[in-house]
Write an enzyme that holds these catalytic residues in place. Structure first.
Site, PDB file in Angstrom:
ATOM      1  N   ASP A  37      -1.294   6.631   6.351  1.00 25.54           N
ATOM      2  CA  ASP A  37      -2.460   5.881   5.887  1.00 25.54           C
ATOM      3  C   ASP A  37      -2.839   4.920   7.017  1.00 25.54           C
ATOM      4  OD1 ASP A  37      -4.239   4.124   4.708  1.00 25.54           O
ATOM      5  OD2 ASP A  37      -2.966   3.654   2.973  1.00 25.54           O
ATOM      6  N   LYS A  95     -12.754  -1.028   6.504  1.00 24.71           N
ATOM      7  CA  LYS A  95     -12.098  -2.035   7.336  1.00 24.71           C
ATOM      8  C   LYS A  95     -12.606  -1.977   8.777  1.00 24.71           C
ATOM      9  CE  LYS A  95      -9.134  -2.283   3.682  1.00 24.71           C
ATOM     10  NZ  LYS A  95      -8.305  -1.432   2.840  1.00 24.71           N
ATOM     11  N   TRP A 106       0.812  -1.224   0.000  1.00 31.45           N
ATOM     12  CA  TRP A 106       0.000   0.000   0.000  1.00 31.45           C
ATOM     13  C   TRP A 106       0.843   1.271   0.000  1.00 31.45           C
ATOM     14  CZ3 TRP A 106      -4.503  -0.099  -1.975  1.00 31.45           C
ATOM     15  CH2 TRP A 106      -5.304  -1.238  -1.856  1.00 31.45           C
TER      16      TRP A 106
HETATM   17  C1  LIG Z   1      -7.708  -0.983   1.707  1.00 33.15           C
HETATM   18  C2  LIG Z   1      -6.558  -0.059   1.772  1.00 33.15           C
HETATM   19  C3  LIG Z   1      -6.416   1.015   0.889  1.00 33.15           C
HETATM   20  C4  LIG Z   1      -7.317   1.216  -0.297  1.00 33.15           C
HETATM   21  O1  LIG Z   1      -8.518   1.684   0.037  1.00 33.15           O
HETATM   22  P1  LIG Z   1      -9.636   2.022  -1.040  1.00 33.15           P
HETATM   23  O2  LIG Z   1     -10.634   2.701  -0.183  1.00 33.15           O
HETATM   24  O3  LIG Z   1     -10.103   0.740  -1.648  1.00 33.15           O
HETATM   25  O4  LIG Z   1      -9.041   2.932  -2.043  1.00 33.15           O
HETATM   26  C5  LIG Z   1      -5.364   1.890   1.068  1.00 33.15           C
HETATM   27  N1  LIG Z   1      -4.483   1.712   2.061  1.00 33.15           N
HETATM   28  C6  LIG Z   1      -4.582   0.667   2.922  1.00 33.15           C
HETATM   29  C7  LIG Z   1      -3.570   0.518   3.995  1.00 33.15           C
HETATM   30  C8  LIG Z   1      -5.617  -0.239   2.796  1.00 33.15           C
HETATM   31  O5  LIG Z   1      -5.717  -1.268   3.654  1.00 33.15           O
END
Ligand SMILES: *Cc1c(COP(=O)(O)O)cnc(C)c1O
Length: 361
Positions: A173, A197, A102
């Site tokens: 993030d 999540k 990511w």
């Molecule tokens: C799931 C995830 C994303 C992507 O998220 P989207 O909302 O599908 O764009 C980005 N960073 C991390 C760490 C993730 O787990």
């Protein structure tokens, strides 16, 4: 109907109590005779929901007053683009610490909008385990920001000790670890994550950003992705995902009712230690991350004999344990133990893994 434990990495399991509450008021919210998704986002009823959600999130995460909480469009990936648009410049640069998939995707996307100084923050040690190395990174003093991914959802690597970045704002993030443990928001210039999540349905994105960092977006920035414009319109320049925002508010209230982030952190420690402890005690299963960098949310693990993978997944499913197949990047298995996963679910998984091991040893 038998209840399954769902180990999906996202969208993922949500608290059953919240699912039921939402179902109960789906057709008639608060006695108004219409559902939440049928009313205006600018109505009094909806604004009350939206404001309470934002206030509860502030409360749960202890967000200081000089930070804006934004509910945006575009998911985590959207922020990969709108972060350099808002905090970066076309001429200047930003530092990206890459510790897995990511953070790598974030760096790749940012290249379109600023100069990216990318560096690895992880390495494989002599035992073949992934460790973090976040000290003495080649950070630039004049970078607009430093980006990191607090929890690498695919690789199962979590940063518990954020690097020191001096005056350069640190941006993290937190898509897959938001509200899973306490975080000192004041250490960051910005925290962000998609909702699917730990928070609710996909389609809404949380951005928590320090006020002084916004208001100078690049001119190419779409208005709906400009943090200042979004803040000035209380995240309602256009129609937000009203259902996801409402659902998120329910999850925030649920989390408060069970003791908040601190209580959740203790449960997440217990759940993850149970699974890691079992994996480490077995030579049938393995995990390739050093103890200090192990994610509490996403636990990749491998069967020594990968020819049993398909059978493992099929038998797990027959035992009401679903979505254990690993990400295609890594293969093997992955158990995601987000906030909504009860301890009983992890116990059921461990007990199944024990039985499977005995049968195939
Ligand atoms: C799931 C995830 C994303 C992507 O998220 P989207 O909302 O599908 O764009 C980005 N960073 C991390 C760490 C993730 O787990």
């Amino acid at each position: 109907m038998s209840k399954v434990y769902n180990f999906s990495a996202g969208p993922s399991m949500l608290p059953e109590a919240v699912m039921k509450e939402v179902q109960k008021e789906f057709l008639d919210f608060n006695g108004i005779g219409a559902g939440v998704i049928e009313i205006s986002h600018r109505s009094k009823d909806y604004l009350a929901i939206a404001e309470k959600a934002a206030a509860d999130l502030r409360d749960l995460m202890n967000i200081p007053d000089n930070y804006k909480v934004l509910f945006m469009h575009g998911g985590g990936r959207g922020v990969f683009a709108n972060l350099p648009m808002n905090l970066g410049t076309a001429e200047g640069s930003a530092d990206y610490i890459v510790t897995g998939a990511w953070s790598g995707y974030a760096a790749e996307e940012a290249v379109k909008y600023t100069h990216v100084n990318s560096m690895r923050g992880d390495f494989v040690n002599a035992d073949g385990k992934v460790e973090l190395k976040l000290k003495d990174l080649p950070l630039k003093k004049d970078a607009a920001y430093v980006h990191m991914c607090m929890n690498e959802t695919i690789h199962g690597i979590e940063i518990f000790d954020a690097p020191e970045t001096g005056d350069v704002p640190l941006v993290a993030d937190i898509s897959s670890c938001i509200l899973s443990r306490r975080m000192d928001v004041s250490r960051y210039g910005m925290l962000y994550g998609g909702a699917q999540k730990n928070i609710g349905p996909s389609g809404i994105t949380i951005v928590i950003v320090r006020e002084d960092l916004i208001g100078h977006a690049q001119s190419i920035t779409p208005a709906i992705w400009d943090y200042k414009v979004t803040a000035d319109h209380d995240s309602m320049l256009n129609t937000p995902n009203t259902f996801a925002w409402y659902f998120a508010g329910k999850v925030f209230a649920w989390l408060k009712s069970i003791g908040g982030v601190e209580a959740m952190e203790a449960m997440n420690k217990e759940k993850s230690e149970l699974l890691y402890g079992f994996i480490d005690s077995s030579d049938f299963y393995s995990n390739n991350v050093a103890v200090s960098a192990r994610s509490r949310m996403n636990i990749p693990f491998f069967l020594k004999d990968s020819s049993l993978d398909q059978q493992f997944i099929a038998e797990a499913k027959a035992n009401n344990l679903i979505s254990l197949k690993g990400h295609r990047v890594l293969g093997g298995m992955r158990a995601s133990l987000y906030n909504a996963m009860p301890l009983e679910g992890v116990k059921a998984l461990v007990s199944f893994m024990e039985k499977f091991e005995k049968a195939h040893k």
